[in-house]
Structures are given as structure tokens and as C-alpha cells.
Design an enzyme around this catalytic site. Structure first.
Site, PDB file in Angstrom:
ATOM      1  N   MET A  26       0.920  -1.263  -0.137  1.00  0.00           N
ATOM      2  CA  MET A  26      -0.007  -0.021  -0.023  1.00  0.00           C
ATOM      3  C   MET A  26       0.914   1.032  -0.016  1.00  0.00           C
ATOM      4  O   MET A  26       0.308   2.271   0.527  1.00  0.00           O
ATOM      5  CB  MET A  26      -1.009  -0.144   1.329  1.00  0.00           C
ATOM      6  N   GLY A  27       2.255   1.067  -0.425  1.00  0.00           N
ATOM      7  CA  GLY A  27       2.849   2.262  -0.462  1.00  0.00           C
ATOM      8  C   GLY A  27       3.791   2.774   0.843  1.00  0.00           C
ATOM      9  O   GLY A  27       3.780   1.946   1.673  1.00  0.00           O
ATOM     10  N   ASN A  28       4.095   3.816   0.961  1.00  0.00           N
ATOM     11  CA  ASN A  28       4.770   4.469   1.935  1.00  0.00           C
ATOM     12  C   ASN A  28       6.083   3.479   2.372  1.00  0.00           C
ATOM     13  O   ASN A  28       6.063   3.111   3.503  1.00  0.00           O
ATOM     14  CB  ASN A  28       3.997   4.780   3.177  1.00  0.00           C
ATOM     15  N   GLY A  32      11.116  -2.718   5.505  1.00  0.00           N
ATOM     16  CA  GLY A  32      10.371  -4.024   5.727  1.00  0.00           C
ATOM     17  C   GLY A  32      10.067  -4.359   4.212  1.00  0.00           C
ATOM     18  O   GLY A  32      10.182  -5.548   3.629  1.00  0.00           O
ATOM     19  N   HIS A  33       9.340  -3.405   3.304  1.00  0.00           N
ATOM     20  CA  HIS A  33       9.110  -3.683   2.156  1.00  0.00           C
ATOM     21  C   HIS A  33      10.308  -3.995   1.147  1.00  0.00           C
ATOM     22  O   HIS A  33      10.220  -4.850   0.512  1.00  0.00           O
ATOM     23  CB  HIS A  33       8.460  -2.552   1.380  1.00  0.00           C
ATOM     24  N   LYS A 144       5.809 -11.369   7.344  1.00  0.00           N
ATOM     25  CA  LYS A 144       5.163 -12.401   8.434  1.00  0.00           C
ATOM     26  C   LYS A 144       4.640 -11.275   9.356  1.00  0.00           C
ATOM     27  O   LYS A 144       4.070 -11.855  10.489  1.00  0.00           O
ATOM     28  CB  LYS A 144       6.077 -13.202   9.014  1.00  0.00           C
ATOM     29  N   SER A 181       6.687  -0.568  10.203  1.00  0.00           N
ATOM     30  CA  SER A 181       5.371  -0.348   9.898  1.00  0.00           C
ATOM     31  C   SER A 181       5.256   0.928   9.335  1.00  0.00           C
ATOM     32  O   SER A 181       5.805   1.903   9.807  1.00  0.00           O
ATOM     33  CB  SER A 181       4.327  -0.654  10.870  1.00  0.00           C
ATOM     34  N   SER A 182       4.378   1.089   8.350  1.00  0.00           N
ATOM     35  CA  SER A 182       3.988   2.429   7.831  1.00  0.00           C
ATOM     36  C   SER A 182       3.342   3.296   8.816  1.00  0.00           C
ATOM     37  O   SER A 182       3.570   4.588   8.999  1.00  0.00           O
ATOM     38  CB  SER A 182       3.066   2.374   6.385  1.00  0.00           C
ATOM     39  N   ARG A 183       2.686   2.767   9.882  1.00  0.00           N
ATOM     40  CA  ARG A 183       1.882   3.160  10.709  1.00  0.00           C
ATOM     41  C   ARG A 183       2.832   3.754  11.659  1.00  0.00           C
ATOM     42  O   ARG A 183       2.289   4.772  12.789  1.00  0.00           O
ATOM     43  CB  ARG A 183       0.756   2.414  11.311  1.00  0.00           C
TER      44      ARG A 183
HETATM   45  O1  PAF Z   1      -0.185  -5.823   3.593  1.00  0.00           O
HETATM   46  C1  PAF Z   1      -0.569  -4.969   2.915  1.00  0.00           C
HETATM   47  O2  PAF Z   1       0.113  -3.883   2.718  1.00  0.00           O
HETATM   48  C2  PAF Z   1      -2.038  -4.953   2.295  1.00  0.00           C
HETATM   49  O3  PAF Z   1      -2.981  -5.602   3.217  1.00  0.00           O
HETATM   50  C3  PAF Z   1      -2.017  -5.766   0.972  1.00  0.00           C
HETATM   51  C4  PAF Z   1      -1.391  -7.067   1.139  1.00  0.00           C
HETATM   52  C5  PAF Z   1      -1.075  -4.834  -0.015  1.00  0.00           C
HETATM   53  C6  PAF Z   1      -3.289  -5.829   0.089  1.00  0.00           C
HETATM   54  O4  PAF Z   1      -3.888  -4.441   0.263  1.00  0.00           O
END
Ligand code: PAF
Length: 265
Positions: A26-28, A32-33, A144, A181-183
């Protein structure tokens, strides 16, 4: 890196990258991403990511409107990570009409996260199914950190016979143990200093502490825990005597920020 916004454009571009690995986001984007992108790269020659803030998985009371969006910075990070393809659809592309068909997840989706976010996994499963249909990757990578999400996506892929292998990425943590986490961006300086205690109490549960005591510790430190429970890893059911592979999962609010974390043992 090719950026595509339409589904037909995506399908044409994906045809140039056979055996694609896919990382939906979901961006940001944070480290981790990027670790998930790296894992994808280790498993495939070409990597595609998506950036789409999925309204369907947010309750009306949640932070859909204010969810951090940082498209240009995300693209710069993805280019630096040598991503091949980015799918960044508008809402009207993925939901050109009201999404009246939705994936109905199994009952476990009503527990843990789902108990506090009742339609969350309907929204996640529906968008992930759509994204997998659009990208048609050979593998898809999920973290995870969202343990229950990973479990449900694996089950969905199995039960709908989707031709994709789901690969799990380990949670990436800050130096003090806070799961990325983005949050985390919502935390004040004081809350940020407190936040690693969520993982610390999970480690205490792993070492034998009762969940109720862990909840008390968090509450005394100013957290508002939603749940903190040990489950069986294979199906996230309550563990029975003899179940060796367990995971403790928790969600708790610190001020107005809701954090989740887990620990396998
Ligand atoms: O984990 C996330 O970022 C979201 O839940 C996902 C898997 C991209 C679905 O919108």
C-alpha cells in the site's frame, strides 16, 4: 522501472517478464518492504510491485484518507532496488464499479485482527485475488508481520487453486526491536520510545509468561491491548497440548496508533 496504471498495460508489460515475482504493497515503503523485494529478487529474475491503498480493507472509522501516501519517494526507493515493474492503479481502475463480489474468508478471519476489524480480511482477500489476477505472477511475497493475513492468503491460494507460490518474508525490525510499519510514522517521540515493548512482552510470552500477565504489563505501561494470544502456527487455532509450533500474536494501541506484532516459537 516501468510504471503502469492500467490492467491491459500491466498484462502487456508482464508478458516481457516471464516467471515474475510480485510484492503487493500500500506504498509508504520502508526497509521491511524492500526486504520483501529483495526476497522476491532472490526467487525470480524479474520483480513487480504494486502500490494501491485499498479502501475495501479500511473500516469507515479507520485511516483510509490519512494513510501515508508518498508515491514519488516510493518510486525512488523501488528504482534504487532495481524493480522491473510497478503497478500503481487508481481506484477507478481496480474498482471501476462497486465491488459487489467479495471473497468470503473462513471463520478464523473473524478472530484476532478480524474480531477488531470485522471486514478487514474480506477487503484484503478480495484485493489480493484481483491483484494476483492482474499481475499473474509465478510467486508472490508477503511479510510475516501481518501473520494472519499471510495465513489467510495462503489458504485462499490453496482453496482457489491459484497458480502462484506464496513466499513469506521475515519481519524487519528497527535496532530496538520495533517491527517496521508505515503506521510507525504516527507515533510521537514518547510513543516511539515505548513501542519496542510490544515485541519485548511477546518475547516474555515465548519464555513462558502467561498472556494475561503480558496484557497487564502492557496496560500498566499505557497501552490499550486489543488481543495478545498464543495460537497454533499451522491454522491459527487455539493450541492443544502437544502442539509444538506456536505463535504469539498481539495488537495494541499506543495513543491513537494501533500496532501489531507477533513472534513464532
Ligand atoms: O499488507 C498490505 O500492505 C496489504 O494488506 C496488501 C496485502 C497490499 C493488500 O492491500
Amino acid at each position: 522501472m516501468r510504471i503502469v496504471r492500467q490492467i491491459d498495460e500491466l498484462r502487456r508489460a508482464a508478458a516481457d517478464f516471464p516467471g515474475l515475482a510480485f510484492v503487493p504493497t500500500m506504498g509508504n515503503l520502508h526497509d521491511g518492504h524492500l526486504a520483501l523485494m529483495q526476497l522476491a529478487r532472490e526467487r525470480a529474475r524479474h520483480v513487480c510491485a504494486s502500490i494501491f491503498v485499498n479502501r475495501l480493507q479500511f473500516a469507515p472509522s479507520e485511516d483510509f484518507e490519512s494513510y501515508p501516501r508518498s508515491f514519488e519517494a516510493d518510486c525512488a526507493r523501488l528504482r534504487a532496488a532495481s524493480l522491473d515493474l510497478l503497478f500503481a492503479p487508481d481506484e477507478t481502475v481496480l474498482y471501476p464499479e462497486p465491488q459487489t463480489f467479495v471473497v468470503e474468508p473462513p471463520t478464523i478471519a473473524g478472530e484476532l485482527e478480524g474480531h477488531f476489524r470485522p471486514r478487514f480480511f474480506h477487503g484484503v482477500a478480495t484485493v489480493v485475488l484481483k491483484l494476483l489476477n492482474c499481475v499473474q505472477p509465478r510467486i508472490a511475497v508477503f511479510g510475516k508481520k501481518d501473520y494472519q493475513q499471510l495465513h489467510l492468503i495462503r489458504a485462499m491460494v490453496r482453496q482457489f487453486d491459484l497458480p502462484v507460490e506464496i513466499v513469506a518474508g521475515e519481519t524487519v525490525r528497527e535496532a530496538d526491536g520495533l517491527a517496521m510499519s508505515s503506521r510507525n510514522a504516527y507515533l510521537s517521540a514518547t510513543e516511539r520510545a515505548e513501542a519496542p515493548h510490544l515485541q519485548r512482552v511477546l518475547q516474555k510470552v515465548k519464555a513462558g509468561m502467561e498472556c494475561a500477565e503480558a496484557v497487564q504489563i502492557l496496560t500498566a505501561r499505557g497501552w490499550k491491548p486489543d488481543y495478545l494470544e498464543v495460537r497454533r502456527r499451522s491454522d491459527l487455532a487455539a493450541p492443544e497440548a502437544g502442539d509444538q509450533e506456536r505463535v504469539v500474536l498481539a495488537a495494541a494501541r499506543l495513543g491513537s496508533t494501533r500496532l501489531i506484532d507477533n513472534l513464532e516459537f
